[in-house]
Scaffold this motif. Structure first.
Motif, PDB file in Angstrom:
ATOM      1  N   ARG A  15      48.725 -20.472   9.702  1.00 17.51           N
ATOM      2  CA  ARG A  15      48.452 -19.268   8.844  1.00 17.51           C
ATOM      3  C   ARG A  15      49.533 -18.322   9.302  1.00 17.51           C
ATOM      4  O   ARG A  15      49.817 -17.986  10.207  1.00 17.51           O
ATOM      5  N   LEU A  16      50.319 -17.871   8.218  1.00 12.98           N
ATOM      6  CA  LEU A  16      51.412 -17.035   8.296  1.00 12.98           C
ATOM      7  C   LEU A  16      50.974 -15.677   7.683  1.00 12.98           C
ATOM      8  O   LEU A  16      50.728 -15.837   6.286  1.00 12.98           O
ATOM      9  N   VAL A  18      55.671 -11.225   7.534  1.00 20.76           N
ATOM     10  CA  VAL A  18      56.931 -11.368   6.740  1.00 20.76           C
ATOM     11  C   VAL A  18      57.706 -10.195   6.387  1.00 20.76           C
ATOM     12  O   VAL A  18      58.954 -10.212   6.595  1.00 20.76           O
ATOM     13  N   GLY A  19      56.865  -9.215   5.624  1.00 17.45           N
ATOM     14  CA  GLY A  19      57.564  -8.059   5.282  1.00 17.45           C
ATOM     15  C   GLY A  19      56.763  -7.289   4.497  1.00 17.45           C
ATOM     16  O   GLY A  19      55.672  -7.475   4.117  1.00 17.45           O
ATOM     17  N   PRO A  20      56.983  -6.031   4.052  1.00 20.71           N
ATOM     18  CA  PRO A  20      56.058  -4.950   3.772  1.00 20.71           C
ATOM     19  C   PRO A  20      55.574  -5.206   2.292  1.00 20.71           C
ATOM     20  O   PRO A  20      54.681  -4.685   2.006  1.00 20.71           O
ATOM     21  N   ALA A  21      56.414  -6.045   1.609  1.00 21.73           N
ATOM     22  CA  ALA A  21      55.810  -6.378  -0.029  1.00 21.73           C
ATOM     23  C   ALA A  21      55.716  -7.980  -0.006  1.00 21.73           C
ATOM     24  O   ALA A  21      55.952  -8.427  -1.350  1.00 21.73           O
ATOM     25  N   ALA A  22      55.543  -8.528   0.955  1.00 19.21           N
ATOM     26  CA  ALA A  22      55.617  -9.883   0.921  1.00 19.21           C
ATOM     27  C   ALA A  22      54.595 -10.348  -0.009  1.00 19.21           C
ATOM     28  O   ALA A  22      53.353  -9.969   0.153  1.00 19.21           O
ATOM     29  N   ASN A  23      54.625 -11.335  -0.931  1.00 17.88           N
ATOM     30  CA  ASN A  23      53.761 -11.491  -1.913  1.00 17.88           C
ATOM     31  C   ASN A  23      53.908 -13.147  -2.159  1.00 17.88           C
ATOM     32  O   ASN A  23      53.627 -14.082  -1.641  1.00 17.88           O
ATOM     33  N   ARG A  24      54.118 -13.469  -3.405  1.00 20.07           N
ATOM     34  CA  ARG A  24      54.483 -14.730  -3.933  1.00 20.07           C
ATOM     35  C   ARG A  24      55.339 -15.640  -3.226  1.00 20.07           C
ATOM     36  O   ARG A  24      56.412 -15.193  -2.789  1.00 20.07           O
ATOM     37  N   SER A  25      54.975 -16.857  -3.224  1.00 19.46           N
ATOM     38  CA  SER A  25      55.823 -17.765  -2.328  1.00 19.46           C
ATOM     39  C   SER A  25      55.698 -19.219  -2.914  1.00 19.46           C
ATOM     40  O   SER A  25      55.212 -19.462  -4.015  1.00 19.46           O
ATOM     41  N   PHE A  26      56.914 -19.980  -2.688  1.00 21.59           N
ATOM     42  CA  PHE A  26      56.935 -21.490  -3.174  1.00 21.59           C
ATOM     43  C   PHE A  26      57.415 -22.381  -1.933  1.00 21.59           C
ATOM     44  O   PHE A  26      58.316 -21.853  -1.293  1.00 21.59           O
ATOM     45  N   ALA A  66      61.465 -26.157   3.263  1.00 24.24           N
ATOM     46  CA  ALA A  66      61.615 -24.683   2.997  1.00 24.24           C
ATOM     47  C   ALA A  66      60.215 -24.125   2.346  1.00 24.24           C
ATOM     48  O   ALA A  66      59.708 -24.437   1.539  1.00 24.24           O
ATOM     49  N   MET A  67      60.161 -22.782   2.862  1.00 21.83           N
ATOM     50  CA  MET A  67      59.035 -21.986   2.377  1.00 21.83           C
ATOM     51  C   MET A  67      59.919 -20.589   1.844  1.00 21.83           C
ATOM     52  O   MET A  67      60.566 -19.846   2.618  1.00 21.83           O
ATOM     53  N   TRP A  68      59.735 -20.290   0.419  1.00 20.20           N
ATOM     54  CA  TRP A  68      60.490 -19.098  -0.064  1.00 20.20           C
ATOM     55  C   TRP A  68      59.478 -18.084  -0.397  1.00 20.20           C
ATOM     56  O   TRP A  68      58.569 -18.349  -0.996  1.00 20.20           O
ATOM     57  N   ILE A  69      59.431 -16.823   0.080  1.00 21.58           N
ATOM     58  CA  ILE A  69      58.702 -15.543  -0.281  1.00 21.58           C
ATOM     59  C   ILE A  69      59.558 -14.630  -0.482  1.00 21.58           C
ATOM     60  O   ILE A  69      60.329 -14.108  -0.120  1.00 21.58           O
ATOM     61  N   CYS A  70      58.777 -14.177  -1.755  1.00 18.93           N
ATOM     62  CA  CYS A  70      59.388 -12.695  -2.310  1.00 18.93           C
ATOM     63  C   CYS A  70      58.891 -11.598  -1.300  1.00 18.93           C
ATOM     64  O   CYS A  70      57.626 -11.564  -1.154  1.00 18.93           O
ATOM     65  N   ASP A  71      59.599 -10.567  -1.033  1.00 20.28           N
ATOM     66  CA  ASP A  71      59.432  -9.254  -0.385  1.00 20.28           C
ATOM     67  C   ASP A  71      60.080  -8.300  -0.841  1.00 20.28           C
ATOM     68  O   ASP A  71      61.396  -7.827  -0.511  1.00 20.28           O
ATOM     69  N   VAL A 130      67.796  -7.295  -7.572  1.00 18.97           N
ATOM     70  CA  VAL A 130      66.697  -7.116  -8.576  1.00 18.97           C
ATOM     71  C   VAL A 130      65.326  -7.402  -7.850  1.00 18.97           C
ATOM     72  O   VAL A 130      65.238  -8.111  -6.799  1.00 18.97           O
ATOM     73  N   ASP A 131      64.196  -7.078  -8.505  1.00 22.83           N
ATOM     74  CA  ASP A 131      62.922  -7.239  -7.776  1.00 22.83           C
ATOM     75  C   ASP A 131      62.707  -8.667  -7.767  1.00 22.83           C
ATOM     76  O   ASP A 131      62.919  -9.474  -8.667  1.00 22.83           O
ATOM     77  N   CYS A 132      62.089  -9.261  -6.883  1.00 19.65           N
ATOM     78  CA  CYS A 132      61.672 -10.632  -6.574  1.00 19.65           C
ATOM     79  C   CYS A 132      60.263 -10.645  -6.750  1.00 19.65           C
ATOM     80  O   CYS A 132      59.222 -10.412  -5.961  1.00 19.65           O
ATOM     81  N   ASP A 133      59.724 -10.739  -8.025  1.00 20.74           N
ATOM     82  CA  ASP A 133      58.349 -10.872  -8.437  1.00 20.74           C
ATOM     83  C   ASP A 133      57.702 -12.163  -8.387  1.00 20.74           C
ATOM     84  O   ASP A 133      56.625 -12.386  -7.950  1.00 20.74           O
ATOM     85  N   PHE A 134      58.670 -13.330  -8.461  1.00 17.11           N
ATOM     86  CA  PHE A 134      58.009 -14.510  -8.385  1.00 17.11           C
ATOM     87  C   PHE A 134      59.104 -15.400  -7.986  1.00 17.11           C
ATOM     88  O   PHE A 134      60.310 -15.209  -8.132  1.00 17.11           O
ATOM     89  N   VAL A 135      58.931 -16.638  -7.526  1.00 14.88           N
ATOM     90  CA  VAL A 135      59.853 -17.675  -6.711  1.00 14.88           C
ATOM     91  C   VAL A 135      59.383 -19.154  -7.129  1.00 14.88           C
ATOM     92  O   VAL A 135      58.255 -19.416  -7.070  1.00 14.88           O
TER      93      VAL A 135
END
Length: 457
Positions: free
Chosen positions: A252-253, A258-266, A271-276, A298-303
């Motif tokens: 569990r991560l 990860v970061g203050p705005a960490a949310n969507r991931s793939f 590799a695991m990619w996480i928007c923040d 730009v904002d990373c809303d989705f990945v």
């Protein structure tokens, strides 16, 4: 390409009566595997009298004015009172007289109704004890169980609200689930579905529909991706790894780590990619160690990621063109930004091909094609319906795009080379979709039915 349109009623005892109820999150009994035999020439049907009684039960207008939950004790109390009054106006479900051949499907309906009653009672108890968070949760479970009632009536062969039995009968397999089945993916020989208000993931046999495991993962599980022998699921506060061999959570991560705005991931192998916010993190999905942090313009809303390209994008949820949406293309070999491209419309999800990246619009009728040689918008395509929702998918030959026009929603089938609309699939409803091994899988939380449509080439 043609889509198999089986006309049999999959809710008869030969199919639905043999499926497990383990996906409700309370039990994990194995289901009896359905047979592959052809349906009988005479199928059990719902009589006009029974149909009328079910129509009265399924008058969902009584719930149309349900106050939205907002986390306050006053609103919880108001919603509980409203739901009790609405429920009291429904004729008792167990008063229906159904023929023996429909009893297995009816039993599924009654199970969902009992679960809904239990959840509402638990919400009242929690509110009386002052635990409004638990009361809120149980109310949402109650509403999810009610959605299962509609889907299971459709599997039984009767329309319930927007749940149409003809749309159930068009599928090649229907698996009744529960508790807000919202997203899904395939991997390790199974179909995996996140049940948002069950706080779990169910693992389903793709041939029989048997529930192989029900796995607690934490609050509000949503998107899932397989990587390096584990199925990753994003929950409200963490990224959770399910070991495919044991069906248990092994890592569990926390988003906060990860970061203050960490949310969507793939996640993909390696590799695991996480928007923040305006940063994209890369983690090793086996060690959970950070590998890279990539600053974006730009904002990373989705990945979304493949082995040779990572795509991030953003939108403002507006139903019309926003004019400020953008996508960023990243090379996973170097962890460097390749380009940032302004988009003419909000988009929901990409599919990546050798020469192009195809985006379906979000709450609009457009699609956008990016040329990978020039990293520019090659074309904007007009689709026959408003699209959007839980994602799009491809089998390499076709692209499957959920719509968001009039409900119930459909799936547009596009040719993957020309992007022309060539077919439309009509499920019970659709949110999450995935295509693999000649099958299109989809699920929607309003009906809580996992459906498989076989794609024949």
């Amino acid at each position: 390409m043609t889509i198999s349109r089986t006309t049999r009623n999959l809710a008869v005892a030969s199919i639905v009566g043999l499926l497990t109820l383990a996906a409700c999150g309370d039990d994990n009994d194995s289901a009896t595997e359905p047979t592959d035999s052809e349906p009988a020439s005479t199928e059990p049907t719902v009589s006009a009298e029974l149909e009328g009684e079910i129509t009265e039960i399924c008058d969902l207008d009584r719930y149309a004015a349900t106050p939205p939950l907002d986390g306050t004790p006053e609103r919880v109390t108001e919603v509980l009172a409203f739901l009790k009054e609405a429920g009291a106006s429904i004729p008792p479900l167990d008063s229906l007289e159904v023929p023996p051949e429909l009893q297995p499907g009816y039993d599924l309906v009654l199970e969902a109704e009992r679960s809904a009653s239990d959840a509402l009672e638990a919400a009242e108890d929690a509110a009386a004890a002052g635990d409004m968070a638990l009361a809120d949760r149980q109310i949402r479970r109650h509403e999810a169980h009610l959605g299962s009632v509609t889907g299971r009536f459709a599997l039984m062969g009767a329309r319930c609200g927007a749940a149409d039995p003809d749309r159930a009968g068009g599928a090649d397999l229907n698996v009744p689930l529960d508790l807000h089945g919202e997203q899904l993916n395939t991997g390790f020989g199974s179909v995996w579905v996140s049940q948002k208000y069950g706080d779990n993931v169910v693992r389903v046999d793709p041939d029989s529909g048997e529930i192989l495991a029900t796995i607690p993962v934490g609050t509000d599980p949503l998107k899932l991706q397989p990587a390096d022998g584990r199925m990753w699921v994003r929950t409200a506060d963490a990224y959770v790894a399910i070991d495919e061999a044991t069906n248990t959570v092994t890592d569990r991560l926390a988003k906060a780590d990860v970061g203050p705005a960490a949310n969507r991931s793939f996640a993909v192998d390696g590799a695991m990619w996480i928007c923040d916010g305006r940063r994209l993190h890369r983690y090793d999905p086996t060690t959970l160690e950070p590998v890279a942090a990539i600053d974006l313009d730009v904002d990373c809303d989705f990945v979304y990621a493949t082995q040779d390209l990572v795509v991030t994008w953003n939108h403002d949820d507006a139903p019309a063109d926003s004019g400020d949406s953008a996508t960023v293309m990243i090379d996973p070999a170097t962890n460097q930004v390749l380009t940032t491209i302004s988009l003419p419309v909000d988009v929901v999800w990409p599919v990546v091909f050798d020469d192009t990246v195809f985006f379906a619009g979000e709450l609009n009728t457009s699609a956008v094609v990016i040329d990978r040689d020039t990293w520019s918008v090659a074309s904007t395509i007009e689709l026959p319906d408003v699209v959007g929702g839980g994602g799009i998918t491809t089998d390499g030959r076709s692209i499957f795009v959920p719509t968001r026009g009039g409900e119930p929603w459909d799936v547009l089938v596009l040719d993957a080379e020309t992007f022309e609309h060539v077919d439309t699939i009509e499920p019970l409803n659709v949110n999450g979709v995935v295509a693999e091994d000649g099958a299109l899988w989809l699920v929607h939380p309003d009906t809580n039915v996992l459906q498989r449509f076989d794609v024949q080439r």
